[in-house]
Design an enzyme around this catalytic site. Structure first.
Site, PDB file in Angstrom:
ATOM      1  N   ASP A   1      55.133  36.884  23.042  1.00 15.09           N
ATOM      2  CA  ASP A   1      54.359  38.050  22.589  1.00 15.09           C
ATOM      3  C   ASP A   1      54.031  37.937  21.102  1.00 15.09           C
ATOM      4  O   ASP A   1      54.634  37.157  20.366  1.00 15.09           O
ATOM      5  CB  ASP A   1      55.153  39.342  22.840  1.00 15.09           C
ATOM      6  CG  ASP A   1      56.466  39.382  22.067  1.00 15.09           C
ATOM      7  OD1 ASP A   1      57.171  38.353  22.028  1.00 15.09           O
ATOM      8  OD2 ASP A   1      56.781  40.435  21.491  1.00 15.09           O
TER       9      ASP A   1
ATOM     10  N   GLU B   1      59.760  39.949  22.146  1.00 16.92           N
ATOM     11  CA  GLU B   1      60.632  39.753  20.985  1.00 16.92           C
ATOM     12  C   GLU B   1      60.263  40.705  19.861  1.00 16.92           C
ATOM     13  O   GLU B   1      61.122  41.238  19.160  1.00 16.92           O
ATOM     14  CB  GLU B   1      60.539  38.300  20.498  1.00 16.92           C
ATOM     15  CG  GLU B   1      61.578  37.908  19.461  1.00 16.92           C
ATOM     16  CD  GLU B   1      61.166  38.184  18.016  1.00 16.92           C
ATOM     17  OE1 GLU B   1      62.032  38.094  17.139  1.00 16.92           O
ATOM     18  OE2 GLU B   1      59.993  38.501  17.766  1.00 16.92           O
TER      19      GLU B   1
END
Ligand SMILES: [Zn+2]
Length: 400
Positions: A77, A170
């Protein structure tokens, strides 16, 4: 496998922004699509066991009949702070240290962004001024995939098996939430998620959060004398009793802090939220005691059964240094790889958390390595392609 620059451009063109407001895991479907894409790439390299698990994490393993397995981890991400999916990044070969115009409105000036001075003579890639670049952490993914491709065709050179994991979410603090040490099946691992490749990390903050609710005594202000106790004023009194220099804006390196993140209140009730951070776990404990002592001081001072102070403290994450001080195996691997690559390495403490710390305390030691990404999470992000390529070479030494 495509060359690392083409691969990196392809990965950052894919928007994988994580979403803090989402209740699902992973937080966006775009991450799941991206995970599928990575599994496809791994399958096309004949890593047949690559798969996406039920949480969207991608795992793969290349067995090389070795006793020890080293894992590599990167996150899929990008930060919710600015949109990703950059289609038109700009490459500057042999950067000369001058001001870079991103677009009409934004430019990168080395006076404002001193990291640019460290990138002189390197090949760099930057944004269009409207998107983030996504080098955090697609530079990590591109490095891992490029190394994997080399590993597969040169297995005889390496002394360790290779395992890979790509994680979602994350950037919203959930990268390690569904990480599975058994699926990773490694002896040590490294996150590739950081800045300069000349720095690595095995220290991060110990972290706790605290919330304080203060209940006051409300009454009509006209007849309040000697009766009213204003909770909002008690809240500000509490804040005034905190050590003045123990705040993020006055601390650096390994200095910890007590950070007031929220303060609201009225006569009846006040709420204060804090985060507590320190690299030294005993100093973190001291910070908890500071809060408790102020509560006791105020309780004594007001000595009124109707006035209440409810303090709750929760531990969040731990400094992985406390693990590595007793087991330097992973750090020694880094040192050996850099030495054999003829590249200097220094270790810097992270003023924050890292998935590697969480994973370390799950039982898989996991320091962090750099990927050549600078000024992440926004339009001023820059990646050094030179450093990405060098990191692939360092990984080759790591696995020898
Ligand atoms: Zn990152």
């Amino acid at each position: 496998m495509k060359d690392i620059v083409t691969l990196f451009k392809e990965l950052i063109a894919f928007d994988t922004m994580s979403d803090e407001s989402s209740l699902s895991y992973p937080s966006s479907d775009k991450e799941l699509e991206f995970a599928d894409k990575l599994v496809d790439i791994l399958h096309s390299e004949n890593v047949a066991n690559a798969y996406k698990d039920e949480y969207g994490l991608v795992y793969a393993k290349v067995d090389n009949n070795k006793e020890i397995t080293i894992g590599l981890i990167a996150h899929m991400d990008t930060s919710p702070e600015l949109k990703g999916g950059l289609k038109n990044p700009v490459i500057v070969n042999n950067y000369d240290g001058s001001i870079i115009k991103l677009n009409e409105n934004y430019s990168l000036d080395p006076k404002e962004f001193p990291f640019l001075n460290e990138l002189i003579r390197e090949d760099i890639i930057h944004t269009d001024g409207e998107h983030l670049l996504g080098g955090d952490d697609k530079a990590g993914i591109a490095i891992i995939l490029t190394f994997l491709s080399y590993y597969l065709s040169h297995k005889g050179e390496f002394n360790y098996n290779l395992a890979i994991c790509f994680t979602p979410d994350e950037e919203i603090g959930k990268g390690a939430l569904h990480f599975d040490v058994k699926k990773m099946n490694s002896d040590v691992a490294f996150t590739l998620d950081g800045g300069s490749i000349y720095e690595a990390n095995y220290e991060n903050f110990n972290a706790a959060s605290a919330s304080l609710t203060i209940k006051g005594v409300g009454i009509h202000p006209g007849s309040a004398k000697n009766i009213m106790v204003n909770a909002a004023l008690l809240g500000s009194e509490f804040i005034n009793l905190l050590p003045k220099d123990m705040v993020p804006e006055k601390t650096e390196e390994r200095e910890g802090f007590i950070h007031l993140t929220e303060f609201s209140g009225n006569v009846e009730e006040a709420h204060l939220n804090f985060i507590l951070r320190d690299h030294d776990s005993s100093l973190l404990e001291e910070k908890k005691i500071i809060l408790k002592n102020i509560v006791n001081t105020l309780k004594e001072k007001y000595n009124n059964p109707k006035v209440k102070f409810i303090l709750e403290i929760h531990d969040e994450y731990r400094n992985m240094f406390d693990y590595f001080i007793n087991d330097m195996k992973a750090i020694n691997l880094i040192n050996k790889a850099y030495l054999n690559s003829n590249v200097k390495i220094s270790y810097t403490p992270i003023r924050g958390g890292t998935d590697g710390a969480t994973i370390t305390y799950m039982g898989l030691p996991c320091p962090n390595l750099g990927v050549g990404d600078f000024s992440p999470h926004g339009r001023y992000e820059v990646v050094s392609l030179t450093q990405m390529k060098k990191m692939v070479e360092i990984l080759k030494e790591l696995y020898k």
